[in-house]
Design a protein around this motif. Sequence first.
Motif, short mmCIF file in Angstrom:
data_model
loop_
_atom_site.label_atom_id
_atom_site.label_comp_id
_atom_site.label_asym_id
_atom_site.label_seq_id
_atom_site.Cartn_x
_atom_site.Cartn_y
_atom_site.Cartn_z
N TRP A 6 -8.01 -1.35 6.83
CA TRP A 6 -7.59 -0.59 8.00
C TRP A 6 -8.40 0.69 8.11
O TRP A 6 -8.85 1.07 9.19
N ARG A 7 -8.58 1.37 6.98
CA ARG A 7 -9.34 2.62 6.99
C ARG A 7 -10.78 2.39 7.46
O ARG A 7 -11.34 3.20 8.20
N ALA A 8 -11.37 1.29 7.01
CA ALA A 8 -12.75 0.98 7.43
C ALA A 8 -12.81 0.71 8.93
O ALA A 8 -13.69 1.23 9.63
N PHE B 1 -10.68 1.70 11.24
CA PHE B 1 -10.39 2.93 11.95
C PHE B 1 -11.60 3.85 11.92
O PHE B 1 -11.93 4.49 12.91
N GLY B 2 -12.28 3.91 10.78
CA GLY B 2 -13.47 4.75 10.66
C GLY B 2 -14.57 4.30 11.60
O GLY B 2 -15.23 5.11 12.25
N LEU C 99 -7.64 -0.21 2.58
CA LEU C 99 -9.07 0.03 2.77
C LEU C 99 -9.62 -0.66 4.01
O LEU C 99 -10.46 -0.09 4.71
N LYS D 154 0.80 3.53 2.97
CA LYS D 154 -0.48 4.15 3.32
C LYS D 154 -1.42 3.05 3.80
O LYS D 154 -1.35 1.93 3.33
N PRO D 155 -2.32 3.38 4.71
CA PRO D 155 -3.23 2.35 5.19
C PRO D 155 -4.12 1.83 4.06
O PRO D 155 -4.54 2.59 3.19
N THR E 251 0.82 -1.21 0.00
CA THR E 251 0.00 0.00 0.00
C THR E 251 0.86 1.26 0.00
O THR E 251 0.36 2.34 0.32
N ASN F 90 -13.46 5.13 15.15
CA ASN F 90 -13.55 6.57 15.33
C ASN F 90 -15.02 7.00 15.48
O ASN F 90 -15.36 7.82 16.34
#
Length: 185
Positions: A145-147, A149-150, A143, A140-141, A137, A153
Amino acid sequence: MSLLRFTSRALFSSWFIAEGARNAVSPHAAAERLDPTIRKIVGSAKSFLPAEIAERIPEQTTTWVRITGAVQVLSGLGYAFGVARRPNAAVLAAMSALRLPSEATGVFRHRDDDAARTGLTTATAMFGAALLAAQDTEGKPGLVWRARFGVHNAAGRVQDATHQAVGSVQDAAQNAVDTVQQIAS
């Protein structure tokens, strides 16, 4: 994209591009090696696909070697230039995985043949590298990880908002009690 990443991708892709071009132009040598593997895959595909689709699948190994060679060239170029690099790396991994059974068979047949061992080692190394490239990646994180984290959060924000709402309701209730007590006294 950094110069190091671009150069590394180009160098990594060059093997796939060269191998794919050779197979697309002159498929006979690779067709001999890959024939048992391709026959098994084609047979399996034809057994579970509807008849109208299955009859359109080519059975000649040389045709499949040309097709996979062209796919390797296109995916190698795409990966080298950073276009859809993760999907292209996954395709390159699949193309490498296609070679593994035939290369392993060659080693078992010709145990003293250094070329066979080198072919298996190369195919295995390229398969592993392509798998790694498919997961890269660029620091960069991804998808997933982003999901996660989202969601984490958002859960924290909902919890904060709930605490604020409870606090506001408690304050309002206390004010109401105080007002009622003042009126009653």
